[in-house]
Scaffold this motif. Structure first.
Motif, mmCIF file in Angstrom:
data_model
loop_
_atom_site.group_PDB
_atom_site.id
_atom_site.type_symbol
_atom_site.label_atom_id
_atom_site.label_comp_id
_atom_site.label_asym_id
_atom_site.label_seq_id
_atom_site.Cartn_x
_atom_site.Cartn_y
_atom_site.Cartn_z
ATOM 1 N N GLY A 88 0.862 -1.184 0.000
ATOM 2 C CA GLY A 88 0.000 0.000 0.000
ATOM 3 C C GLY A 88 0.893 1.226 0.000
ATOM 4 O O GLY A 88 2.117 1.103 0.099
ATOM 5 N N HIS A 89 0.310 2.419 -0.114
ATOM 6 C CA HIS A 89 1.154 3.623 -0.037
ATOM 7 C C HIS A 89 0.612 4.581 1.009
ATOM 8 O O HIS A 89 -0.595 4.809 1.087
ATOM 9 C CB HIS A 89 1.329 4.295 -1.404
ATOM 10 C CG HIS A 89 0.081 4.801 -2.069
ATOM 11 N ND1 HIS A 89 -0.384 6.090 -1.903
ATOM 12 C CD2 HIS A 89 -0.803 4.204 -2.906
ATOM 13 C CE1 HIS A 89 -1.481 6.269 -2.619
ATOM 14 N NE2 HIS A 89 -1.771 5.139 -3.233
ATOM 15 N N TYR A 90 1.548 5.114 1.822
ATOM 16 C CA TYR A 90 1.135 6.027 2.888
ATOM 17 C C TYR A 90 1.178 7.482 2.455
ATOM 18 O O TYR A 90 0.780 8.374 3.189
ATOM 19 C CB TYR A 90 2.003 5.815 4.150
ATOM 20 C CG TYR A 90 3.454 6.204 3.988
ATOM 21 C CD1 TYR A 90 3.841 7.542 4.008
ATOM 22 C CD2 TYR A 90 4.436 5.238 3.786
ATOM 23 C CE1 TYR A 90 5.173 7.903 3.831
ATOM 24 C CE2 TYR A 90 5.768 5.588 3.615
ATOM 25 C CZ TYR A 90 6.128 6.931 3.638
ATOM 26 O OH TYR A 90 7.428 7.295 3.457
ATOM 27 N N VAL A 92 0.150 10.837 0.148
ATOM 28 C CA VAL A 92 -1.117 11.346 -0.390
ATOM 29 C C VAL A 92 -0.842 12.467 -1.390
ATOM 30 O O VAL A 92 0.271 12.980 -1.484
ATOM 31 C CB VAL A 92 -2.042 11.875 0.735
ATOM 32 C CG1 VAL A 92 -2.363 10.765 1.719
ATOM 33 C CG2 VAL A 92 -1.424 13.077 1.443
ATOM 34 N N GLN A 93 -1.888 12.828 -2.098
ATOM 35 C CA GLN A 93 -1.806 13.931 -3.058
ATOM 36 C C GLN A 93 -1.901 15.274 -2.336
ATOM 37 O O GLN A 93 -2.463 15.350 -1.239
ATOM 38 C CB GLN A 93 -2.977 13.825 -4.055
ATOM 39 C CG GLN A 93 -2.829 12.690 -5.049
ATOM 40 C CD GLN A 93 -1.964 13.053 -6.241
ATOM 41 O OE1 GLN A 93 -1.788 14.225 -6.573
ATOM 42 N NE2 GLN A 93 -1.403 12.045 -6.883
ATOM 43 N N PRO A 94 -1.375 16.340 -2.955
ATOM 44 C CA PRO A 94 -1.566 17.689 -2.379
ATOM 45 C C PRO A 94 -3.057 17.985 -2.213
ATOM 46 O O PRO A 94 -3.895 17.332 -2.841
ATOM 47 C CB PRO A 94 -0.946 18.615 -3.432
ATOM 48 C CG PRO A 94 0.005 17.754 -4.204
ATOM 49 C CD PRO A 94 -0.574 16.369 -4.200
ATOM 50 N N ALA A 126 -9.369 7.421 1.248
ATOM 51 C CA ALA A 126 -9.539 6.314 0.316
ATOM 52 C C ALA A 126 -8.248 5.959 -0.416
ATOM 53 O O ALA A 126 -8.067 4.823 -0.841
ATOM 54 C CB ALA A 126 -10.619 6.661 -0.713
ATOM 55 N N ASP A 127 -7.367 6.928 -0.570
ATOM 56 C CA ASP A 127 -6.162 6.758 -1.406
ATOM 57 C C ASP A 127 -4.951 7.218 -0.631
ATOM 58 O O ASP A 127 -4.550 8.357 -0.736
ATOM 59 C CB ASP A 127 -6.336 7.534 -2.711
ATOM 60 C CG ASP A 127 -5.247 7.226 -3.731
ATOM 61 O OD1 ASP A 127 -4.478 6.287 -3.521
ATOM 62 O OD2 ASP A 127 -5.189 7.939 -4.751
ATOM 63 N N ASP A 128 -4.294 6.381 0.157
ATOM 64 C CA ASP A 128 -4.575 4.944 0.229
ATOM 65 C C ASP A 128 -4.575 4.511 1.695
ATOM 66 O O ASP A 128 -4.532 3.333 2.010
ATOM 67 C CB ASP A 128 -3.478 4.232 -0.585
ATOM 68 C CG ASP A 128 -3.655 2.715 -0.679
ATOM 69 O OD1 ASP A 128 -4.791 2.249 -0.838
ATOM 70 O OD2 ASP A 128 -2.658 2.004 -0.535
ATOM 71 N N GLU A 160 6.007 7.124 -2.079
ATOM 72 C CA GLU A 160 6.209 7.945 -3.285
ATOM 73 C C GLU A 160 5.277 7.542 -4.414
ATOM 74 O O GLU A 160 5.530 7.892 -5.564
ATOM 75 C CB GLU A 160 7.649 7.785 -3.796
ATOM 76 C CG GLU A 160 8.719 8.255 -2.854
ATOM 77 C CD GLU A 160 10.108 8.135 -3.479
ATOM 78 O OE1 GLU A 160 10.374 7.151 -4.198
ATOM 79 O OE2 GLU A 160 10.914 9.041 -3.253
ATOM 80 N N GLU A 161 4.211 6.807 -4.091
ATOM 81 C CA GLU A 161 3.348 6.320 -5.176
ATOM 82 C C GLU A 161 2.727 7.478 -5.933
ATOM 83 O O GLU A 161 2.598 7.447 -7.146
ATOM 84 C CB GLU A 161 2.254 5.403 -4.613
ATOM 85 C CG GLU A 161 1.564 4.541 -5.660
ATOM 86 C CD GLU A 161 0.444 5.236 -6.407
ATOM 87 O OE1 GLU A 161 0.042 4.729 -7.474
ATOM 88 O OE2 GLU A 161 -0.042 6.289 -5.964
ATOM 89 N N GLU A 162 2.352 8.523 -5.186
ATOM 90 C CA GLU A 162 1.667 9.660 -5.824
ATOM 91 C C GLU A 162 2.641 10.588 -6.542
ATOM 92 O O GLU A 162 2.224 11.584 -7.125
ATOM 93 C CB GLU A 162 0.873 10.452 -4.781
ATOM 94 C CG GLU A 162 -0.206 9.650 -4.050
ATOM 95 C CD GLU A 162 -1.380 9.257 -4.937
ATOM 96 O OE1 GLU A 162 -1.288 9.375 -6.166
ATOM 97 O OE2 GLU A 162 -2.396 8.812 -4.381
ATOM 98 N N SER A 163 3.924 10.289 -6.475
ATOM 99 C CA SER A 163 4.856 11.130 -7.227
ATOM 100 C C SER A 163 5.744 10.287 -8.130
ATOM 101 O O SER A 163 6.909 10.600 -8.340
ATOM 102 C CB SER A 163 5.668 12.015 -6.281
ATOM 103 O OG SER A 163 6.126 11.304 -5.163
ATOM 104 N N ILE A 434 -11.019 10.849 -4.862
ATOM 105 C CA ILE A 434 -9.576 10.729 -4.638
ATOM 106 C C ILE A 434 -8.868 11.787 -5.467
ATOM 107 O O ILE A 434 -9.310 12.127 -6.564
ATOM 108 C CB ILE A 434 -9.030 9.313 -4.937
ATOM 109 C CG1 ILE A 434 -9.212 8.907 -6.384
ATOM 110 C CG2 ILE A 434 -9.667 8.274 -4.018
ATOM 111 C CD1 ILE A 434 -8.517 7.573 -6.727
ATOM 112 N N HIS A 435 -7.828 12.347 -4.937
ATOM 113 C CA HIS A 435 -7.039 13.457 -5.525
ATOM 114 C C HIS A 435 -7.828 14.762 -5.542
ATOM 115 O O HIS A 435 -7.323 15.768 -6.053
ATOM 116 C CB HIS A 435 -6.538 13.139 -6.952
ATOM 117 C CG HIS A 435 -5.618 11.967 -7.047
ATOM 118 N ND1 HIS A 435 -4.825 11.727 -8.152
ATOM 119 C CD2 HIS A 435 -5.349 10.966 -6.179
ATOM 120 C CE1 HIS A 435 -4.111 10.613 -7.943
ATOM 121 N NE2 HIS A 435 -4.435 10.135 -6.755
ATOM 122 N N SER A 436 -9.042 14.797 -5.045
ATOM 123 C CA SER A 436 -9.893 15.994 -5.113
ATOM 124 C C SER A 436 -10.225 16.486 -3.707
ATOM 125 O O SER A 436 -9.979 15.789 -2.724
ATOM 126 C CB SER A 436 -11.217 15.675 -5.824
ATOM 127 O OG SER A 436 -11.007 15.334 -7.158
HETATM 128 MN MN MN Z 1 -3.558 8.264 -6.012
#
Ligand code: MN
Ligand code: BES
Ligand code: MN
Length: 460
Positions: A88-90, A92-94, A126-128, A160-163, A434-436
């Motif tokens: 999983g990834h800890y 998050v998006q901005p 939700a992500d993630d 670093e999943e979101e980047s 997600i991302h919003s």
């Molecule tokens: Mn994502």
């Protein structure tokens, strides 16, 4: 030992599980922004502490970017061939635009709807973070109830999943022996709808490119120079306009190489899904499908490649007005890949397409933010069968095998670098934002997600 005791414990401990999730959600682990390096480290440390508390051997592993978390459950007396790797990834998006959030993105809260259903609202719900905690909490219930996990487990959490996962390939290469398991489990995808679980069996690939067009050597007064000086905003706009034809087909030469038509039986299966294009677009305030003409929306998001412009920068974009011809303009462009499309070849084809449209006295430069190919999960892998049976038992309905428009770069690397098949099971919904702003995770996703993983662990 019956699974029922583990499930009952999950039900009983739901409030404490939520508290532990909330502690993670309070940490602003935004991986793409260097200002949040410390919170990313803190999130990794929190997870390590949780896992060590459960009896894992867990540690924070530094990388050139954000740290990884690796944890092994020793599983004395368990069959080592049954080890699974959970990912999983800890990060998050901005959160921007911040003003569109109804409350602090990092102060999680529970919102109860009129019908009594609840959702968890926070960046990362939700992500993630909510999703990865469904697995950690399922493991916790197993250990609390029976003294052990039923199979040996290794956990890998990425930051670093979101980047674009820059540290991932070197990390997997360096620790292949340590991480290799019989199969990988990933909880970072969605359900079909709130009552119907799903297993994702295809992922689109991703190529990202940023390019900058430079014209004059400085910003110019648009009255003094306008008409004579080349405007890079116009050059950029023309290139972007040229990317698609009037039917939504991508015009980059060779773009569709390696893209196969969806087999008739798969298309028939999709046509059989009760999917409303109106509702899918309606939930975000749209009506008209805007992609390739003559293809269903499901085909557009699951089976067709795309080019999307994610950002454009050029000239004066602040408040008020400034009559300027900028020196530079740039765009961030991403491609979603399907089938056998070659990320490297696409990148080169795109760069040639752009270069061919750069006037003689302008220059262009490119930056690459990562590339991963599309992926299909074999339908006959044993891990898929386990996933199917466990999900059906929990949700009382057969899970659907669905495509997925998003990308999770690590899944390809699990296959190519570690030789593992992956089971993609997640409990997100299309309306989770997600991302919003106002990202949320359904309480039922969190609760039944934990129960689903508990069942899967018990069936492996
Ligand atoms: Mn994502
Ligand atoms: N969890 C998502 C992928 C996803 C999106 C799964 C929608 C299911 C439904 C993942 O965190 C993500 O956002 N991936 C990025 C990758 C990129 C930032 C390198 C994506 O798909 O854009
Ligand atoms: Mn994700």
């Amino acid at each position: 030992m019956s699974i029922d005791a583990v499930l009952a414990r999950i039900d009983r401990d739901l409030d404490q599980s939520l508290e532990r999730l909330f502690a993670l959600l309070r940490i602003p682990s935004i991986s793409t922004d260097p200002a949040y390096r410390e919170p990313c480290r803190e999130a990794a440390q929190l997870l390590v502490d949780e896992l060590n508390g459960l009896g894992f051997q867990a540690s924070v592993r530094p990388t050139d970017g954000q740290p990884m978390v690796v944890a092994h459950y020793p599983g004395e007396g368990l069959d080592p061939d049954k080890r699974v790797l959970f990912y999983g990834h800890y990060d998050v998006q901005p959160v921007d635009p911040l003003e569109l959030w109804d409350s602090d993105p990092f102060e999680p809260r529970i919102v109860t709807r009129e019908d009594g259903s609840k959702m968890i609202v926070a960046r990362g719900a939700a992500d993630d973070k909510g999703q990865l905690m469904t697995f950690v909490e399922a493991a916790r219930a197993w250990i609390a109830e029976t003294g052990s996990l039923p199979v040996p487990v290794t956990i890998l959490f990425e930051g670093e999943e979101e980047s674009g996962s820059p540290s991932l390939a070197p990390f997997l290469n360096a620790h292949a022996d340590e991480l290799k398991a019989g199969a990988a489990l990933v909880c970072d995808t969605g359900m079909w709808d709130k009552d119907t679980p799903a297993i994702s069996v295809s992922l689109r690939g991703l190529v990202t490119q940023e390019f900058t067009v430079t014209a004059a050597d400085k910003d110019l007064h648009s009255g003094l120079f306008g008409g004579a000086a080349r405007n890079p905003n116009h050059v950029l706009a023309r290139i972007i306009a040229d990317l698609h034809d009037a039917d939504g087909r991508v015009q980059i030469p060779g773009f569709y190489e390696g893209v196969a038509e969806t087999p008739a039986d798969v298309r028939a299966q999709w046509d059989g899904l009760e999917f409303s294009e109106e509702e899918f677009l309606g939930q975000v305030g749209l009506k008209l499908p805007a992609g390739e003409r003559g293809r269903s929306v499901l085909e557009q998001i699951w089976a067709r490649p795309t080019v999307e412009v994610n950002g454009m920068i050029g000239g004066y974009t602040g408040a008020g007005f400034k009559t300027v011809i900028p020196s530079q303009a740039s765009a961030k462009v991403s491609f979603r890949l399907v089938g056998e499309q070659d990320p490297q070849a696409l990148m080169e084809a795109f760069q040639a397409f752009v270069r061919a449209r750069i006037p003689e006295d302008c220059t262009v430069s490119f930056t690459n933010h990562g590339a991963s190919p599309a992926l299909r999960i074999p339908l006959d892998s044993p891990i898929l069968k386990t996933g199917r049976e466990a999900l059906e038992a929990e949700w009382d309905t057969e899970p659907l095998m669905i495509g997925m428009g998003g990308s999770i770069p690590i899944v390809g690397a699990f296959k190519t670098k570690l030789g593992m098949d992956t089971l993609l099971v997640g409990f997100g919904l299309d309306d989770d934002r997600i991302h919003s702003p106002n990202e949320k995770y359904e309480m039922s996703s969190f609760h039944k997600g934990m129960r689903s993983w508990a069942r899967m662990l018990g069936m492996m």
